[in-house]
Design a protein around this motif. Structure first.
Motif, short mmCIF file in Angstrom:
data_model
loop_
_atom_site.label_atom_id
_atom_site.label_comp_id
_atom_site.label_asym_id
_atom_site.label_seq_id
_atom_site.Cartn_x
_atom_site.Cartn_y
_atom_site.Cartn_z
N ILE A 221 -35.58 -2.15 3.64
CA ILE A 221 -35.89 -1.69 5.00
C ILE A 221 -34.63 -1.62 5.87
N PRO A 222 -33.79 -2.67 5.93
CA PRO A 222 -32.55 -2.53 6.70
C PRO A 222 -31.67 -1.39 6.22
N VAL A 223 -31.62 -1.18 4.90
CA VAL A 223 -30.82 -0.08 4.36
C VAL A 223 -31.34 1.26 4.89
N LEU A 224 -32.65 1.46 4.83
CA LEU A 224 -33.24 2.71 5.31
C LEU A 224 -33.04 2.89 6.81
N LEU A 225 -33.14 1.80 7.56
CA LEU A 225 -32.95 1.89 9.01
C LEU A 225 -31.50 2.21 9.36
N VAL A 226 -30.55 1.61 8.62
CA VAL A 226 -29.14 1.92 8.85
C VAL A 226 -28.86 3.39 8.52
N CYS A 227 -29.40 3.85 7.39
CA CYS A 227 -29.23 5.26 7.02
C CYS A 227 -29.86 6.18 8.06
N SER A 228 -31.02 5.79 8.57
CA SER A 228 -31.71 6.61 9.56
C SER A 228 -30.92 6.69 10.86
#
Length: 216
Positions: free
Chosen positions: A136-143
């Motif tokens: 989730i943090p990875v996806l939020l950072v990418c987003s």
């Protein structure tokens, strides 16, 4: 490294925004569970019961094929976010993906808790939570990075009187996405070889509680 720290500091409001959007999706997904009809709930209960029996008796396969299947699914999310960030019209798509990810997790955890009470919560803690603490943090950072680059593209093409240079921001954006993809490969290894073992630890309690939950 200094450039990354500067970029993260600039994008802090975007991190907060996508995190709130994700949490709204989680709440919405949990609410969907309560809106299911009795027939849908029964079908869900039967499916979960059969799944837990299978895990309890046979476990889940932990093989390179499973790893690439899991990693491929996560990498598709990152790749799609990266692609959407390259276009001016991709901004709404990024927001939809973040909201949808929250809905999926909220619905999954909501189903487990509604059908199996605290046993379901325990299963969610060992099957859903561990890898998603990184995913989730990875996806939020990418987003957040994708939204920032998309906004830069909008300013460059629509607002600015003359085109802005996007070469360096693009390189930073792509490098960040690549680093996040490497983290995904690491967490996919955990999800492939460790999570199935943790799931098998708690499935006996779920199998035993299933008759009470189903009212049989």
């Amino acid at each position: 490294m200094r450039n990354f720290r500067h970029m993260i500091k600039e994008q802090t409001p975007l991190y907060i925004f996508v995190a709130v959007l994700f949490l709204v999706g989680v709440v919405f997904g949990a609410l969907i569970v309560s809106a299911l009809t009795m027939d849908q709930q029964q079908e869900l209960t039967d499916y979960l019961g059969n799944f837990f029996v299978t895990v309890d008796q046979h476990g889940l396969p932990a093989a390179p094929e499973s790893f690439w299947s899991i990693a491929g699914l996560h990498l598709k999310w990152i790749g799609l976010i990266w692609i959407l960030g390259l276009s001016v019209i991709g901004l709404p798509g990024i927001l939809i993906l973040d909201f949808l990810k929250g809905v999926l997790i909220g619905f999954t955890v909501g189903c487990l808790v509604s059908q199996y009470s605290w046993h379901g919560l325990l299963f969610a803690l060992v099957s859903v939570a561990p890898h998603n603490m990184v995913v989730i943090p990875v996806l939020l950072v990418c987003s957040a990075a994708a939204i920032a680059f998309s906004l830069l593209m909008i300013r460059s093409r629509v607002v600015a009187r003359r085109p802005l240079s996007v070469g360096r921001p693009f390189a930073m954006y792509t490098l960040l996405s690549f680093i996040m993809a490497l983290l995904i490969l690491g967490v996919s290894s955990f999800e492939t070889w460790v999570t199935p073992t943790m799931m098998r630890w708690v499935t006996p309690a779920l199998v035993q509680s299933a008759p009470d939950v189903n009212g049989r």
